[in-house]
Write an enzyme that holds these catalytic residues in place. Structure first.
Site, PDB file in Angstrom:
ATOM      1  N   ALA A 202       2.409  -6.621  36.458  1.00 23.33           N
ATOM      2  CA  ALA A 202       1.979  -5.660  37.283  1.00 23.33           C
ATOM      3  C   ALA A 202       1.180  -4.756  36.572  1.00 23.33           C
ATOM      4  O   ALA A 202       1.501  -3.347  36.948  1.00 23.33           O
ATOM      5  CB  ALA A 202       3.139  -5.291  38.430  1.00 23.33           C
ATOM      6  N   LEU A 203       0.510  -4.800  35.681  1.00 23.35           N
ATOM      7  CA  LEU A 203       0.147  -3.981  34.684  1.00 23.35           C
ATOM      8  C   LEU A 203      -0.639  -2.759  35.393  1.00 23.35           C
ATOM      9  O   LEU A 203      -1.697  -3.097  36.334  1.00 23.35           O
ATOM     10  CB  LEU A 203      -0.832  -4.443  33.652  1.00 23.35           C
ATOM     11  CG  LEU A 203       0.163  -5.403  32.985  1.00 23.35           C
ATOM     12  CD1 LEU A 203      -0.641  -6.002  31.487  1.00 23.35           C
ATOM     13  CD2 LEU A 203       1.519  -4.898  32.348  1.00 23.35           C
ATOM     14  N   HIS A 204      -0.726  -1.612  34.899  1.00 23.51           N
ATOM     15  CA  HIS A 204      -1.665  -0.507  35.479  1.00 23.51           C
ATOM     16  C   HIS A 204      -2.035   0.390  34.273  1.00 23.51           C
ATOM     17  O   HIS A 204      -1.543  -0.051  32.750  1.00 23.51           O
ATOM     18  CB  HIS A 204      -0.874   0.439  36.301  1.00 23.51           C
ATOM     19  CG  HIS A 204       0.460   0.951  35.887  1.00 23.51           C
ATOM     20  ND1 HIS A 204       0.615   1.614  34.759  1.00 23.51           N
ATOM     21  CD2 HIS A 204       1.790   0.525  36.440  1.00 23.51           C
ATOM     22  CE1 HIS A 204       1.999   2.230  34.806  1.00 23.51           C
ATOM     23  NE2 HIS A 204       2.830   1.212  35.656  1.00 23.51           N
TER      24      HIS A 204
ATOM     25  N   GLY B 189      -0.969   2.823  32.778  1.00 22.22           N
ATOM     26  CA  GLY B 189       0.416   3.323  31.899  1.00 22.22           C
ATOM     27  C   GLY B 189       0.593   2.200  30.943  1.00 22.22           C
ATOM     28  O   GLY B 189       0.704   2.816  29.579  1.00 22.22           O
ATOM     29  N   HIS B 190       0.919   0.980  31.438  1.00 22.32           N
ATOM     30  CA  HIS B 190       1.004  -0.077  30.422  1.00 22.32           C
ATOM     31  C   HIS B 190       0.071  -0.319  29.361  1.00 22.32           C
ATOM     32  O   HIS B 190       0.379  -0.299  28.128  1.00 22.32           O
ATOM     33  CB  HIS B 190       1.123  -1.391  31.096  1.00 22.32           C
ATOM     34  CG  HIS B 190       2.196  -1.488  32.139  1.00 22.32           C
ATOM     35  ND1 HIS B 190       2.020  -1.611  33.595  1.00 22.32           N
ATOM     36  CD2 HIS B 190       3.635  -1.528  31.995  1.00 22.32           C
ATOM     37  CE1 HIS B 190       3.122  -1.571  34.136  1.00 22.32           C
ATOM     38  NE2 HIS B 190       3.971  -1.638  33.537  1.00 22.32           N
TER      39      HIS B 190
ATOM     40  N   GLY C 115       6.983   3.862  27.526  1.00 22.28           N
ATOM     41  CA  GLY C 115       6.628   4.937  27.830  1.00 22.28           C
ATOM     42  C   GLY C 115       7.761   6.125  28.383  1.00 22.28           C
ATOM     43  O   GLY C 115       8.771   5.560  28.724  1.00 22.28           O
TER      44      GLY C 115
ATOM     45  N   LYS D 246       7.462   7.856  30.932  1.00 20.18           N
ATOM     46  CA  LYS D 246       7.917   7.842  32.123  1.00 20.18           C
ATOM     47  C   LYS D 246       9.380   7.347  32.444  1.00 20.18           C
ATOM     48  O   LYS D 246      10.095   7.763  33.501  1.00 20.18           O
ATOM     49  CB  LYS D 246       6.974   6.582  32.916  1.00 20.18           C
ATOM     50  CG  LYS D 246       7.207   6.240  33.995  1.00 20.18           C
ATOM     51  CD  LYS D 246       7.171   7.126  35.311  1.00 20.18           C
ATOM     52  CE  LYS D 246       7.133   6.503  36.797  1.00 20.18           C
ATOM     53  NZ  LYS D 246       8.290   5.481  36.637  1.00 20.18           N
ATOM     54  N   ASP D 247       9.794   6.574  31.575  1.00 20.07           N
ATOM     55  CA  ASP D 247      11.414   5.989  31.744  1.00 20.07           C
ATOM     56  C   ASP D 247      11.871   6.866  30.459  1.00 20.07           C
ATOM     57  O   ASP D 247      12.598   6.075  29.706  1.00 20.07           O
ATOM     58  CB  ASP D 247      11.326   4.460  31.696  1.00 20.07           C
ATOM     59  CG  ASP D 247      10.478   3.961  32.891  1.00 20.07           C
ATOM     60  OD1 ASP D 247      11.284   3.762  33.885  1.00 20.07           O
ATOM     61  OD2 ASP D 247       9.641   3.410  32.600  1.00 20.07           O
TER      62      ASP D 247
HETATM   63  P1  AMP Z   1       7.943  -1.718  33.331  1.00 18.17           P
HETATM   64  O1  AMP Z   1       6.881  -3.050  33.201  1.00 18.17           O
HETATM   65  O2  AMP Z   1       7.873  -0.956  34.486  1.00 18.17           O
HETATM   66  O3  AMP Z   1       9.163  -2.292  32.726  1.00 18.17           O
HETATM   67  O4  AMP Z   1       7.147  -0.718  32.277  1.00 18.17           O
HETATM   68  C1  AMP Z   1       7.011  -1.225  30.955  1.00 18.17           C
HETATM   69  C2  AMP Z   1       6.797  -0.172  29.921  1.00 18.17           C
HETATM   70  O5  AMP Z   1       5.567   0.609  30.466  1.00 18.17           O
HETATM   71  C3  AMP Z   1       7.834   0.783  29.803  1.00 18.17           C
HETATM   72  O6  AMP Z   1       8.159   1.291  28.652  1.00 18.17           O
HETATM   73  C4  AMP Z   1       7.497   2.015  30.704  1.00 18.17           C
HETATM   74  O7  AMP Z   1       8.155   3.170  30.263  1.00 18.17           O
HETATM   75  C5  AMP Z   1       5.938   2.072  30.387  1.00 18.17           C
HETATM   76  N1  AMP Z   1       5.166   2.788  31.545  1.00 18.17           N
HETATM   77  C6  AMP Z   1       5.240   2.485  32.931  1.00 18.17           C
HETATM   78  N2  AMP Z   1       4.838   3.220  33.471  1.00 18.17           N
HETATM   79  C7  AMP Z   1       4.181   4.381  32.880  1.00 18.17           C
HETATM   80  C8  AMP Z   1       3.420   5.082  33.063  1.00 18.17           C
HETATM   81  N3  AMP Z   1       3.107   5.830  34.106  1.00 18.17           N
HETATM   82  N4  AMP Z   1       2.964   5.771  31.728  1.00 18.17           N
HETATM   83  C9  AMP Z   1       3.329   5.372  30.569  1.00 18.17           C
HETATM   84  N5  AMP Z   1       4.230   4.387  30.478  1.00 18.17           N
HETATM   85  C10 AMP Z   1       4.501   4.018  31.484  1.00 18.17           C
END
Ligand code: AMP
Length: 286
Positions: free
Chosen positions: A37-39, A41-42, A152, A154-155
């Site tokens: 579910a990339l955006h 941030g990813h 990121g 963010k986490d």
């Molecule tokens: P997730 O798919 O939520 O597990 O996130 C995968 C990676 O993307 C993790 O390292 C997150 O910290 C990073 N990430 C998620 N949202 C953001 C964001 N808004 N800005 C930067 N990195 C992000």
């Protein structure tokens, strides 16, 4: 120039072949672990990997072991075709998207438990979450053998847990932490934002507004964490749709609360907006 599409790999054996060949060729491997579910941030992590690595591997795996029994594992968005389209603006060499049964075959019995920084905040609100995260991240590191792994900020707490594990278990990987990417109005981008109703989406803005207000107060010379927190609490309390789980100002290494903001600290927040759980953070001082 358009990039050729990534090789989409589901099988562990096939991934191992590609990684072995890349290592033999002396390529620098970068991995970006995601749940899809990339955006943007990813994609900012992908862009960093693209700049620094010869072989860019994006993993897409909704990891069941990091979800609690009543959390959103089932309904978590799975949008592989859209994810692949978004990645086409970047040089991604491999997308590894394994099946749950291949990552956790019957009989799997080992989990990675990180203490210390994994215990408070997210660790307390989501028991077992970081055990699942540390386990899947180590498995993905073992499979992709990266030189560099991208996460990121963010986490924030997750990055500390991963760094601790890498240190303690002598994992030969460099952990890179990239800044939080936000919507134009300040909301931190998250795959879970898709769950928000229009009213919840509006209400959720108070979280980033409170964090920015805290940072502003510190820039203006307020170093007493209690006073900064009080001002942030006041803002959030004005938004009844937002149910706070925690709001704190913490040390960037230990995640322990600080009383005085004399050097870099982070304001961290977790809240439910409607049925959606959101987290965010912002650096203060430093
Ligand atoms: P997730 O798919 O939520 O597990 O996130 C995968 C990676 O993307 C993790 O390292 C997150 O910290 C990073 N990430 C998620 N949202 C953001 C964001 N808004 N800005 C930067 N990195 C992000």
């Amino acid at each position: 120039m358009p990039h050729s599409p990534p090789q989409v790999i589901r099988s562990i054996a096939e991934l191992r072949q590609v990684i072995t060949a890349a290592r033999r060729a002396g390529q620098r491997i970068g991995v970006v672990p995601t749940m899809g579910a990339l955006h943007p941030g990813h994609l900012s992590l992908v862009a960093a990997a693209e700049r620094e690595c010869d072989l860019v591997v994006v993993t897409i795996f909704v990891n069941p072991t990091q979800f609690g029994p009543h959390e959103d594992f089932q309904k978590y968005p799975r949008t592989l075709d859209r994810d692949l389209a978004l990645m086409s603006a970047h040089r991604v060499d491999v997308v590894f998207t394994p099946a749950v049964e291949d990552m956790y075959p019957p009989g799997a019995a080992t989990m990675i438990e990180v203490a210390g920084a994994a215990e408070p905040w997210e660790g307390a609100c989501r028991p077992g979450h970081f055990r699942g995260v540390a386990t899947i991240v180590l498995k993905l590191f073992n499979l992709t053998q990266p030189d560099v792994a991208y996460f990121g900020r963010k986490d924030l707490q997750q990055t500390l847990v991963v760094r601790q594990m890498v240190r303690d278990l002598d994992v030969p990987v460099e952990v890179r932490v990239c800044p939080t990417i936000r919507e134009a109005d300040g909301l931190a981008m998250s795959s879970r934002n898709a769950y928000l109703s229009a009213d919840d989406r509006r209400a959720a803005l108070v979280l980033s507004r409170a964090l920015f207000h805290g940072a502003e107060l510190v820039r203006g010379g307020e170093h007493d964490a209690r006073r900064v927190l009080a001002a942030m609490h006041k803002l959030i309390a004005g938004e009844p749709r937002v149910k706070l789980e925690y709001l704190a100002i913490v040390d960037p290494v230990t995640m322990a609360e600080v009383g005085q903001i004399d050097s870099l600290a982070y304001a961290i927040v977790a809240a439910r907006v409607g049925t959606t759980r959101l987290i965010d953070n912002e650096p203060l001082g430093g």
